[in-house]
Design a protein around this motif. Structure first.
Motif, PDB file in Angstrom:
ATOM      1  N   ILE A 120     -22.168 -18.790 -18.416  1.00 55.18           N
ATOM      2  CA  ILE A 120     -21.687 -19.690 -17.366  1.00 55.18           C
ATOM      3  C   ILE A 120     -21.864 -19.059 -15.984  1.00 55.18           C
ATOM      4  CG2 ILE A 120     -19.627 -20.777 -16.397  1.00 55.18           C
ATOM      5  CD1 ILE A 120     -18.667 -21.256 -19.251  1.00 55.18           C
ATOM      6  N   GLU A 121     -21.518 -17.775 -15.865  1.00 54.71           N
ATOM      7  CA  GLU A 121     -21.639 -17.113 -14.566  1.00 54.71           C
ATOM      8  C   GLU A 121     -23.098 -17.010 -14.132  1.00 54.71           C
ATOM      9  OE1 GLU A 121     -19.299 -16.281 -12.399  1.00 54.71           O
ATOM     10  OE2 GLU A 121     -17.939 -17.265 -13.792  1.00 54.71           O
ATOM     11  N   MET A 122     -24.012 -16.721 -15.071  1.00 53.25           N
ATOM     12  CA  MET A 122     -25.434 -16.659 -14.737  1.00 53.25           C
ATOM     13  C   MET A 122     -25.926 -18.026 -14.261  1.00 53.25           C
ATOM     14  SD  MET A 122     -27.067 -14.244 -17.718  1.00 53.25           S
ATOM     15  CE  MET A 122     -28.730 -14.620 -17.149  1.00 53.25           C
ATOM     16  N   THR A 123     -25.479 -19.078 -14.932  1.00 58.69           N
ATOM     17  CA  THR A 123     -25.870 -20.426 -14.531  1.00 58.69           C
ATOM     18  C   THR A 123     -25.394 -20.727 -13.120  1.00 58.69           C
ATOM     19  OG1 THR A 123     -25.760 -21.185 -16.832  1.00 58.69           O
ATOM     20  CG2 THR A 123     -25.715 -22.874 -15.121  1.00 58.69           C
ATOM     21  N   LYS A 124     -24.145 -20.343 -12.812  1.00 56.57           N
ATOM     22  CA  LYS A 124     -23.602 -20.579 -11.480  1.00 56.57           C
ATOM     23  C   LYS A 124     -24.388 -19.829 -10.414  1.00 56.57           C
ATOM     24  CE  LYS A 124     -18.741 -21.403 -12.731  1.00 56.57           C
ATOM     25  NZ  LYS A 124     -17.363 -20.859 -12.621  1.00 56.57           N
ATOM     26  N   VAL A 125     -24.729 -18.563 -10.702  1.00 55.14           N
ATOM     27  CA  VAL A 125     -25.457 -17.746  -9.727  1.00 55.14           C
ATOM     28  C   VAL A 125     -26.809 -18.371  -9.394  1.00 55.14           C
ATOM     29  CG1 VAL A 125     -26.649 -15.545  -9.397  1.00 55.14           C
ATOM     30  CG2 VAL A 125     -24.317 -15.569 -10.269  1.00 55.14           C
ATOM     31  N   PHE A 126     -27.546 -18.778 -10.427  1.00 54.83           N
ATOM     32  CA  PHE A 126     -28.854 -19.367 -10.190  1.00 54.83           C
ATOM     33  C   PHE A 126     -28.745 -20.728  -9.509  1.00 54.83           C
ATOM     34  CE2 PHE A 126     -30.394 -16.057 -12.922  1.00 54.83           C
ATOM     35  CZ  PHE A 126     -31.700 -15.849 -12.492  1.00 54.83           C
ATOM     36  N   GLU A 127     -27.737 -21.496  -9.886  1.00 54.15           N
ATOM     37  CA  GLU A 127     -27.565 -22.808  -9.271  1.00 54.15           C
ATOM     38  C   GLU A 127     -27.247 -22.684  -7.785  1.00 54.15           C
ATOM     39  OE1 GLU A 127     -27.598 -26.233 -10.155  1.00 54.15           O
ATOM     40  OE2 GLU A 127     -28.875 -25.390 -11.695  1.00 54.15           O
TER      41      GLU A 127
ATOM     42  N   ASN B 115     -27.811 -19.982  -5.772  1.00 49.95           N
ATOM     43  CA  ASN B 115     -28.663 -19.127  -4.952  1.00 49.95           C
ATOM     44  C   ASN B 115     -30.165 -19.306  -5.158  1.00 49.95           C
ATOM     45  OD1 ASN B 115     -26.531 -17.160  -3.693  1.00 49.95           O
ATOM     46  ND2 ASN B 115     -26.000 -17.289  -5.863  1.00 49.95           N
ATOM     47  N   PHE B 116     -30.589 -19.626  -6.391  1.00 51.12           N
ATOM     48  CA  PHE B 116     -32.027 -19.659  -6.659  1.00 51.12           C
ATOM     49  C   PHE B 116     -32.474 -20.918  -7.408  1.00 51.12           C
ATOM     50  CE2 PHE B 116     -30.345 -15.294  -7.153  1.00 51.12           C
ATOM     51  CZ  PHE B 116     -30.854 -14.736  -5.988  1.00 51.12           C
ATOM     52  N   PRO B 117     -31.958 -22.097  -7.084  1.00 50.33           N
ATOM     53  CA  PRO B 117     -32.321 -23.280  -7.877  1.00 50.33           C
ATOM     54  C   PRO B 117     -33.794 -23.640  -7.792  1.00 50.33           C
ATOM     55  CG  PRO B 117     -31.187 -23.929  -5.872  1.00 50.33           C
ATOM     56  CD  PRO B 117     -31.077 -22.435  -5.962  1.00 50.33           C
TER      57      PRO B 117
ATOM     58  N   LEU C 186     -36.809 -21.887 -10.376  1.00 49.04           N
ATOM     59  CA  LEU C 186     -37.080 -22.316 -11.746  1.00 49.04           C
ATOM     60  C   LEU C 186     -38.030 -23.503 -11.773  1.00 49.04           C
ATOM     61  CD1 LEU C 186     -36.363 -21.908 -14.732  1.00 49.04           C
ATOM     62  CD2 LEU C 186     -34.511 -23.551 -14.417  1.00 49.04           C
ATOM     63  N   GLU C 187     -39.162 -23.321 -12.427  1.00 50.30           N
ATOM     64  CA  GLU C 187     -40.114 -24.413 -12.600  1.00 50.30           C
ATOM     65  C   GLU C 187     -39.742 -25.251 -13.816  1.00 50.30           C
ATOM     66  OE1 GLU C 187     -43.383 -26.844 -11.865  1.00 50.30           O
ATOM     67  OE2 GLU C 187     -42.618 -25.204 -10.627  1.00 50.30           O
ATOM     68  N   ILE C 188     -39.552 -24.565 -14.965  1.00 46.68           N
ATOM     69  CA  ILE C 188     -39.170 -25.256 -16.191  1.00 46.68           C
ATOM     70  C   ILE C 188     -38.696 -24.224 -17.208  1.00 46.68           C
ATOM     71  CG2 ILE C 188     -41.432 -25.147 -17.334  1.00 46.68           C
ATOM     72  CD1 ILE C 188     -40.893 -28.143 -18.145  1.00 46.68           C
ATOM     73  N   VAL C 189     -37.830 -24.643 -18.126  1.00 42.70           N
ATOM     74  CA  VAL C 189     -37.323 -23.776 -19.192  1.00 42.70           C
ATOM     75  C   VAL C 189     -37.662 -24.415 -20.529  1.00 42.70           C
ATOM     76  CG1 VAL C 189     -35.292 -22.716 -20.235  1.00 42.70           C
ATOM     77  CG2 VAL C 189     -35.421 -22.954 -17.772  1.00 42.70           C
ATOM     78  N   TYR C 190     -38.314 -23.647 -21.389  1.00 44.78           N
ATOM     79  CA  TYR C 190     -38.604 -24.111 -22.741  1.00 44.78           C
ATOM     80  C   TYR C 190     -37.673 -23.381 -23.712  1.00 44.78           C
ATOM     81  CZ  TYR C 190     -42.900 -25.926 -20.665  1.00 44.78           C
ATOM     82  OH  TYR C 190     -43.800 -26.600 -19.881  1.00 44.78           O
TER      83      TYR C 190
ATOM     84  N   LYS D  66     -23.874 -27.095 -19.508  1.00 46.34           N
ATOM     85  CA  LYS D  66     -24.458 -28.218 -18.769  1.00 46.34           C
ATOM     86  C   LYS D  66     -23.622 -28.672 -17.575  1.00 46.34           C
ATOM     87  CE  LYS D  66     -24.855 -32.150 -20.944  1.00 46.34           C
ATOM     88  NZ  LYS D  66     -25.354 -33.200 -21.880  1.00 46.34           N
ATOM     89  N   PRO D  67     -22.280 -28.696 -17.679  1.00 49.06           N
ATOM     90  CA  PRO D  67     -21.489 -29.133 -16.515  1.00 49.06           C
ATOM     91  C   PRO D  67     -21.685 -28.273 -15.273  1.00 49.06           C
ATOM     92  CG  PRO D  67     -20.152 -29.186 -18.508  1.00 49.06           C
ATOM     93  CD  PRO D  67     -21.417 -28.482 -18.864  1.00 49.06           C
ATOM     94  N   PHE D  68     -22.188 -27.048 -15.452  1.00 48.39           N
ATOM     95  CA  PHE D  68     -22.383 -26.150 -14.319  1.00 48.39           C
ATOM     96  C   PHE D  68     -23.801 -26.243 -13.754  1.00 48.39           C
ATOM     97  CE2 PHE D  68     -19.156 -24.394 -17.133  1.00 48.39           C
ATOM     98  CZ  PHE D  68     -18.107 -24.181 -16.253  1.00 48.39           C
ATOM     99  N   MET D  69     -24.603 -27.140 -14.294  1.00 52.71           N
ATOM    100  CA  MET D  69     -25.986 -27.315 -13.860  1.00 52.71           C
ATOM    101  C   MET D  69     -26.134 -28.613 -13.083  1.00 52.71           C
ATOM    102  SD  MET D  69     -27.621 -26.271 -17.557  1.00 52.71           S
ATOM    103  CE  MET D  69     -29.309 -26.610 -17.079  1.00 52.71           C
ATOM    104  N   SER D  70     -26.967 -28.576 -12.064  1.00 49.80           N
ATOM    105  CA  SER D  70     -27.256 -29.790 -11.310  1.00 49.80           C
ATOM    106  C   SER D  70     -28.159 -30.697 -12.144  1.00 49.80           C
ATOM    107  CB  SER D  70     -27.943 -29.451  -9.990  1.00 49.80           C
ATOM    108  OG  SER D  70     -29.229 -28.889 -10.238  1.00 49.80           O
ATOM    109  N   GLU D  71     -28.233 -31.963 -11.756  1.00 49.27           N
ATOM    110  CA  GLU D  71     -29.090 -32.901 -12.479  1.00 49.27           C
ATOM    111  C   GLU D  71     -30.550 -32.479 -12.385  1.00 49.27           C
ATOM    112  OE1 GLU D  71     -30.221 -35.757 -14.934  1.00 49.27           O
ATOM    113  OE2 GLU D  71     -28.140 -35.254 -14.440  1.00 49.27           O
ATOM    114  N   THR D  72     -30.938 -31.909 -11.254  1.00 49.04           N
ATOM    115  CA  THR D  72     -32.315 -31.432 -11.074  1.00 49.04           C
ATOM    116  C   THR D  72     -32.643 -30.341 -12.081  1.00 49.04           C
ATOM    117  OG1 THR D  72     -32.268 -31.952  -8.719  1.00 49.04           O
ATOM    118  CG2 THR D  72     -33.937 -30.391  -9.460  1.00 49.04           C
ATOM    119  N   THR D  73     -31.714 -29.389 -12.261  1.00 49.54           N
ATOM    120  CA  THR D  73     -31.934 -28.305 -13.209  1.00 49.54           C
ATOM    121  C   THR D  73     -31.951 -28.813 -14.641  1.00 49.54           C
ATOM    122  OG1 THR D  73     -30.884 -26.719 -11.708  1.00 49.54           O
ATOM    123  CG2 THR D  73     -31.083 -26.077 -14.022  1.00 49.54           C
TER     124      THR D  73
END
Length: 286
Positions: free
Chosen positions: A44-51, A53-55, A58-62, A78-85
């Motif tokens: 969760i914390e990693m997701t928050k950091v990327f969301e 500071n560095f959204p 990320l091009e795509i995640v497989y 998922k609740p910590f991710m933007s719709e774009t991500t």
């Protein structure tokens, strides 16, 4: 981080690259690993950091080698991710050979590691590309304490046995003083609360239920982050900082703490507590 990635790409490939493609291999990921408390917190914390500071990096995640556990894990973060991500997350189901075939269609095989169906193999012949990962070695035990406790001569340390608690008494002689505190624990969490009792009961050991609650008790991950706070003392008397370890059947807790009193809140003049703080311990209580 973005600048570092871009500079490396310019140096090695001769062109600027601002985004990355990520492959998450879920092989071996089980329900037991999912519900490890620290594992969920890190994800969760990693997701928050990327969301935050560095959204745009990320091009795509497989996601490959997924199982039913993936659906549960994804719904947690998922609740910590933007719709774009969210739109950038692509789950590829099926056995490894199916996943590899699909990856070859999506990623240029010459840069896709051989272990994922591509043709890229580093110079040392390691098809898993483990040799390309930066190793950090063993972390010394002296560095395990990561709660970032501020270094100060005023810090005190106490050890709270399993199924026990400790009380720190702070005498307040003027109304509307601000009582401040900060603490950190080694390796494990602790429950913390602030209680009040009249001045005539100073030094008298009371159960938590016999005192007035000022700050409600809650368990704090003070082994991961330095915990600090303050409260306005509306009346004179003794305010008790209570560290509660009665819920732990096996682990003693080491607490590093500091306290302060601001006698004039408006002018922010701090008065050190000195001998006004005393420590005691008690066995488990209801």
């Amino acid at each position: 981080m973005r600048r570092v990635v871009s500079c490396l790409c310019v140096e090695q490939l001769g062109r600027r690259i601002d985004t990355c493609v990520t492959i998450y291999d879920m092989e071996g990921f089980s329900m037991n690993k999912l519900f490890v408390r620290k594992g969920i917190k890190v994800a969760i914390e990693m997701t928050k950091v990327f969301e935050e500071n560095f959204p745009e990096i990320l091009e795509i995640v497989y996601i490959i080698n997924i199982s039913n556990v993936w659906d549960i894990a994804y719904n947690i973060i998922k609740p910590f991710m933007s719709e774009t991500t969210r739109r950038k997350v692509v789950a590829i189901s099926g056995p490894p050979e199916v996943c590899h075939e699909r990856l070859r269609e999506l990623i240029e095989p010459s840069i896709l590691p051989a272990c994922y169906g591509g043709t890229f193999v580093p110079e040392d012949g390691d098809v898993s590309c483990d040799s390309m990962l930066v190793g950090f070695g063993t972390v010394p035990r002296s560095m395990y304490f990561s709660a970032n406790m501020p270094i100060s001569d005023d810090n005190e340390t106490l050890t709270i046995a399993r199924r026990s608690s400790a009380q720190i008494e702070v005498a307040i002689t003027k109304r509307n003083c601000k009582l401040g505190w900060g603490f950190a624990t080694e390796q494990y969490d602790i429950a913390f609360s602030i209680l009040y009792k009249p001045a005539e009961q100073a030094g008298v050991r009371l159960h938590a239920g016999q005192m007035e609650e000022v700050v409600p008790s809650r368990r704090v991950d003070s082994h991961e982050n330095f915990e600090e706070g303050s409260t306005i003392c509306a009346k004179t008397g003794v305010y008790v900082l209570r560290f509660d370890n009665t819920y732990s059947w096996t682990k003693a807790k080491v607490v590093h703490y500091q306290t302060r009193v601001e006698e004039d809140v408006d002018n922010q003049e701090e008065a050190e507590l000195g001998a006004a703080a005393s420590t005691s311990t008690e066995a488990a209580t209801p």
